[in-house]
Write a protein that holds these residues in place. Structure first.
Motif, short mmCIF file in Angstrom:
data_model
loop_
_atom_site.label_atom_id
_atom_site.label_comp_id
_atom_site.label_asym_id
_atom_site.label_seq_id
_atom_site.Cartn_x
_atom_site.Cartn_y
_atom_site.Cartn_z
N TYR A 115 25.35 -9.53 -22.21
CA TYR A 115 24.46 -8.78 -21.33
C TYR A 115 23.69 -7.73 -22.13
N GLY A 116 24.39 -7.02 -23.03
CA GLY A 116 23.74 -5.99 -23.82
C GLY A 116 22.68 -6.55 -24.75
N LEU A 117 23.02 -7.62 -25.47
CA LEU A 117 22.07 -8.21 -26.42
C LEU A 117 20.84 -8.79 -25.72
N VAL A 118 21.09 -9.53 -24.64
CA VAL A 118 19.96 -10.14 -23.92
C VAL A 118 19.10 -9.06 -23.27
N SER A 119 19.72 -8.00 -22.76
CA SER A 119 18.95 -6.91 -22.15
C SER A 119 18.03 -6.26 -23.18
N MET A 120 18.54 -6.05 -24.39
CA MET A 120 17.70 -5.47 -25.45
C MET A 120 16.53 -6.41 -25.78
N TRP A 121 16.80 -7.69 -25.77
CA TRP A 121 15.74 -8.67 -26.02
C TRP A 121 14.69 -8.62 -24.91
N MET A 122 15.15 -8.54 -23.67
CA MET A 122 14.21 -8.48 -22.55
C MET A 122 13.40 -7.19 -22.57
N PHE A 123 14.04 -6.07 -22.93
CA PHE A 123 13.30 -4.80 -23.04
C PHE A 123 12.23 -4.91 -24.12
N THR A 124 12.57 -5.59 -25.20
CA THR A 124 11.61 -5.78 -26.29
C THR A 124 10.42 -6.61 -25.82
N ILE A 125 10.70 -7.68 -25.07
CA ILE A 125 9.62 -8.51 -24.53
C ILE A 125 8.75 -7.69 -23.58
N GLY A 126 9.39 -6.91 -22.72
CA GLY A 126 8.63 -6.08 -21.78
C GLY A 126 7.76 -5.06 -22.49
N MET A 127 8.33 -4.42 -23.52
CA MET A 127 7.56 -3.45 -24.30
C MET A 127 6.39 -4.15 -25.00
N GLY A 128 6.69 -5.31 -25.60
CA GLY A 128 5.64 -6.05 -26.29
C GLY A 128 4.55 -6.49 -25.33
N ALA A 129 4.95 -6.88 -24.13
CA ALA A 129 3.97 -7.31 -23.14
C ALA A 129 3.03 -6.17 -22.78
N SER A 130 3.60 -4.97 -22.59
CA SER A 130 2.77 -3.82 -22.23
C SER A 130 1.83 -3.42 -23.35
N ILE A 131 2.32 -3.50 -24.60
CA ILE A 131 1.53 -3.06 -25.74
C ILE A 131 0.50 -4.11 -26.15
N TYR A 132 0.92 -5.37 -26.24
CA TYR A 132 0.05 -6.42 -26.78
C TYR A 132 -0.76 -7.14 -25.71
N ALA A 133 -0.27 -7.12 -24.48
CA ALA A 133 -1.01 -7.80 -23.41
C ALA A 133 -1.67 -6.82 -22.46
N GLY A 134 -1.33 -5.55 -22.57
CA GLY A 134 -1.94 -4.53 -21.73
C GLY A 134 -1.46 -4.56 -20.30
N THR A 135 -0.38 -5.26 -20.02
CA THR A 135 0.17 -5.33 -18.67
C THR A 135 1.66 -5.63 -18.74
N SER A 136 2.38 -5.19 -17.72
CA SER A 136 3.81 -5.50 -17.65
C SER A 136 4.09 -6.59 -16.63
N ASP A 137 3.02 -7.15 -16.05
CA ASP A 137 3.15 -8.22 -15.06
C ASP A 137 3.39 -9.54 -15.79
N ILE A 138 4.61 -10.06 -15.70
CA ILE A 138 4.98 -11.26 -16.44
C ILE A 138 4.14 -12.46 -16.02
N ALA A 139 3.77 -12.52 -14.74
CA ALA A 139 2.96 -13.64 -14.26
C ALA A 139 1.57 -13.61 -14.89
N GLU A 140 0.98 -12.43 -14.96
CA GLU A 140 -0.35 -12.30 -15.57
C GLU A 140 -0.31 -12.67 -17.05
N ILE A 141 0.77 -12.28 -17.72
CA ILE A 141 0.93 -12.62 -19.13
C ILE A 141 0.99 -14.13 -19.30
N CYS A 142 1.76 -14.80 -18.44
CA CYS A 142 1.89 -16.26 -18.51
C CYS A 142 0.55 -16.95 -18.29
N VAL A 143 -0.23 -16.42 -17.33
CA VAL A 143 -1.54 -17.02 -17.05
C VAL A 143 -2.46 -16.84 -18.24
N ARG A 144 -2.49 -15.63 -18.81
CA ARG A 144 -3.35 -15.36 -19.97
C ARG A 144 -2.97 -16.25 -21.16
#
Length: 297
Positions: A115-144
């Motif tokens: 749980y700890g390792l996967v949570s850190m991975w998910m936080f990293t994806i979320g942070m990366g999504a906000s920084i590199y994709a300009g949004t935290s909406d996972i659906a919008e990222i998938c569409v883009r």
């Protein structure tokens, strides 16, 4: 969770969320009816697929994205609190899920590490999504990123395999309160209620609910730790303790008061330490607290 999954899936296909809420709810019920003991191969297939799809999503975000303004940042303490709320709320769920494990210590340890390792991975994806994709909406990222179908599968199966555990735990909790209930069908009823709620109510901002979760579970866990590990009292052989209930209430109120102060370490840890100390002191000073009925698990 059904609501978030349905809204994200609906965004990918530019449709309403009601249909996907029904689909997710139906799959959750299917998972429950199959049962934990029969989910081995199904879960392995679902988890393997999710792992591969998540790796693809991670690569797409960090390889194709360019840094953008991620918006206004919350304080570190506030981030700690929101990050702590979910693991705390999962403790009873994990307890229900692993209670019949042949080696409970190993099962708990593995659950915690994964749980700890996967949570850190998910936080990293979320942070990366906000920084590199300009949004935290996972659906919008998938569409883009052009991975609509893969994104849909990620959203639906991650929602189903996670919320299934919530519903299962709700059924077990209901059975512990009303002995005549069947835990499986109580879990199905919880899934139906959750699906209806996801269709009818707007749940775009659940920050307040996460703080409520923290204020309920942080002192509860502190009381449990103080009682079991420090006072050496096994809950299976102890009668219901009003003193611990009062201490939990004090911890709950303390958490809500601490919310008005921005600590760099958050307020879950201070609240838990104080509540745990009160539990141990009360146990030492009043070893025979008022009790009413025996807990049967």
């Amino acid at each position: 969770m059904i609501y978030d999954g349905a809204v994200s899936a609906g965004t990918i296909f530019n449709s309403g969320h009601a249909l996907f809420a029904i689909i997710i709810g139906a799959l959750i019920i299917l998972w429950i009816l199959i049962g934990i003991t029969n989910l081995g191969k199904v879960n392995i297939a679902a988890m393997t697929g999710l792992l591969l799809l998540t790796i693809i999503l991670c690569v797409v975000i960090f390889r194709n994205g360019t840094p953008e303004n991620a918006g206004t940042a919350m304080s570190f303490g506030a981030a700690v609190e929101l990050s702590a709320s979910m693991p705390l709320s999962w403790l009873p769920v994990i307890g229900d899920y692993t209670r019949d494990a042949r080696e409970p210590i190993k099962a708990s340890l593995v659950s915690t590490i994964v749980y700890g390792l996967v949570s850190m991975w998910m936080f990293t994806i979320g942070m990366g999504a906000s920084i590199y994709a300009g949004t935290s909406d996972i659906a919008e990222i998938c569409v883009r990123a052009g991975i609509g179908i893969a994104g849909l599968l990620i959203i639906i199966f991650s929602t189903v395999t996670t919320t299934f555990l919530d519903a299962l735990s709700a059924g077990i909790s209901a059975q512990s309160i009303c002995k005549g209930l069947n835990s499986k069908w109580a879990a199905v009823a919880a899934s139906i209620i959750g699906t209806i709620g996801a269709i009818l109510f707007n749940m775009d901002d659940i920050t307040g609910f996460l703080y409520l979760i923290g204020s309920v579970f942080a002192p509860m866990v502190a009381v449990m730790i103080g009682t079991y590990f420090f006072l050496k009292r096994d809950a299976e052989h102890q009668t219901f303790d009003w003193m611990n209930l009062v201490i939990w209430l004090i911890g709950f109120i303390l958490y809500r008061l601490l919310m008005h102060t921005d600590f760099v370490i958050g307020y879950t840890l201070p609240d838990m330490l104080i509540t745990m100390l009160l539990t141990v002191l009360a146990g030492k000073l009043f070893p025979k607290s008022i009790s009413t009925e025996r807990i049967v698990r």
